[in-house]
Design an enzyme around this catalytic site. Structure first.
Site, PDB file in Angstrom:
ATOM      1  CG  ASP A  96      12.687 -12.555   3.721  1.00 58.05           C
ATOM      2  OD1 ASP A  96      12.146 -11.731   4.495  1.00 58.05           O
ATOM      3  OD2 ASP A  96      12.109 -13.059   2.752  1.00 58.05           O
ATOM      4  CG  ASP A 118       4.913  -6.950  -4.331  1.00 55.60           C
ATOM      5  OD1 ASP A 118       3.768  -6.469  -4.424  1.00 55.60           O
ATOM      6  OD2 ASP A 118       5.228  -8.049  -4.832  1.00 55.60           O
ATOM      7  CE  LYS A 122      -5.000 -11.131  -6.110  1.00 60.58           C
ATOM      8  NZ  LYS A 122      -4.943 -12.551  -6.567  1.00 60.58           N
ATOM      9  CG  ASP A 154       4.799   2.972  -8.395  1.00 63.33           C
ATOM     10  OD1 ASP A 154       5.421   2.278  -7.558  1.00 63.33           O
ATOM     11  OD2 ASP A 154       4.083   2.473  -9.285  1.00 63.33           O
ATOM     12  CB  THR A 191      14.949   3.666  -6.721  1.00 62.81           C
ATOM     13  OG1 THR A 191      13.649   3.765  -7.331  1.00 62.81           O
ATOM     14  CG2 THR A 191      14.875   4.133  -5.277  1.00 62.81           C
ATOM     15  CE1 TYR A 193      10.512  -1.739 -10.984  1.00 66.40           C
ATOM     16  CE2 TYR A 193      11.614  -2.034  -8.878  1.00 66.40           C
ATOM     17  CZ  TYR A 193      11.045  -2.568 -10.021  1.00 66.40           C
ATOM     18  OH  TYR A 193      11.012  -3.934 -10.182  1.00 66.40           O
ATOM     19  CD  GLU A 194      12.542   8.688  -6.888  1.00 67.96           C
ATOM     20  OE1 GLU A 194      12.329   9.887  -6.603  1.00 67.96           O
ATOM     21  OE2 GLU A 194      13.220   7.920  -6.177  1.00 67.96           O
TER      22      GLU A 194
END
Length: 213
Positions: A96, A118, A122, A154, A191, A193-194
Site C-alpha cells: 500500500d 481513484d 465523496k 481524467d 497509461t 486508462y489514458e
C-alpha cells in the site's frame, strides 16, 4: 472498477524477486544498490498494470523506476511486462502507498507520479485521495528538496481539488494542462486508462507540483 481475482498472482511474483521486491523495507536508503547504479529514482504510486512505467523505462534507460501497487491481481500484469522486456531499470513493490516511509529514506527519491488515481469523489473520503495533505507530507519526506509530483487524471473534480491541495501546501504549480493531448507537451507516455479515455476524446488533466527547497 471490479478487479478480477487471480489467486496465482502472488506465487508468480514471488518467482521474480529482482522485479517485484519481496522485502522493500530492507531496501530503504539502499535503492541505488538494488539497481546497481546512481541514476535518479522515480516512483509511481498506484502503478496498475504497468504500461506507464514500462514505457517510461524504455524512453529513459538512465532513470530507475519503482511502481507501487497493492493489488497483486493487477500488479502481476506489470510484472509480466517487465519480465518479457527484461528492463533492469523498472521494479515493483506489492504494498500500500501508505507505507512509503517504510520503503524509502528521506530525500531518496527524485520524482513521484500519480496517474489516474481513484478520485474518491465523496467528501467523507477526502483523506483517501492521493493528493490529500497527509500524502503530500509522505511525498515531501521521501523526495529530494525542490523535487516534484506529476499528476494526470481524467477527473476534473479531482484535478481542481489537487490544484487547491498543492497550493495550500505551499507547492509551486507548473505546466498545468486542461487538455493534455492538445497541448505542446513532448514525451508524454500514456497509461492504459489514458489510452482508453483519449480514444473517447475525453480531456486529460495534467500538472506538476514542486516542493519548495
Amino acid at each position: 472498477m471490479r478487479l478480477r481475482h487471480k489467486p496465482w498472482a502472488k506465487q508468480e511474483m514471488d518467482k521474480v524477486p529482482h522485479i517485484v521486491i519481496p522485502n522493500p523495507t530492507e531496501c530503504k536508503g539502499n535503492w541505488h544498490e538494488v539497481f546497481g547504479n546512481e541514476n535518479p529514482i522515480y516512483v509511481e504510486v498506484g502503478t496498475g498494470k504497468g504500461q506507464f512505467l514500462t514505457g517510461m523505462g524504455k524512453v529513459h534507460p538512465d532513470i530507475n523506476f519503482i511502481g507501487i501497487e497493492k493489488y497483486d491481481s493487477v500488479l502481476v500484469t506489470a510484472m509480466e511486462r517487465i519480465k518479457e522486456t527484461g528492463q533492469p531499470n523498472v521494479k515493483f513493490i506489492n504494498k500500500d502507498v501508505e507505507g512509503l516511509e517504510d520503503f524509502f529514506a528521506e530525500n531518496e527519491i527524485d520524482r513521484v507520479f500519480i496517474n489516474f488515481t481513484d478520485p474518491w469523489p465523496k467528501n467523507k473520503h477526502e483523506k483517501r485521495r492521493l493528493t490529500y495533505e497527509r500524502f503530500l507530507k509522505l511525498y515531501e519526506r521521501i523526495l529530494k528538496p525542490g523535487k516534484e509530483v506529476h499528476l494526470k487524471t481524467d477527473n476534473q473534480g479531482l484535478f481542481e481539488y489537487s490544484l487547491h491541495s498543492f497550493s495550500k501546501y505551499g507547492m509551486i504549480l507548473e505546466n498545468i494542462s486542461l487538455d493534455l493531448h492538445k497541448s505542446q507537451l513532448e514525451g508524454n507516455v500514456m497509461t492504459e486508462y489514458e489510452e482508453k479515455f483519449s480514444r473517447k476524446n475525453m480531456r486529460i488533466f495534467r500538472c506538476e507540483a514542486v516542493f519548495r527547497d
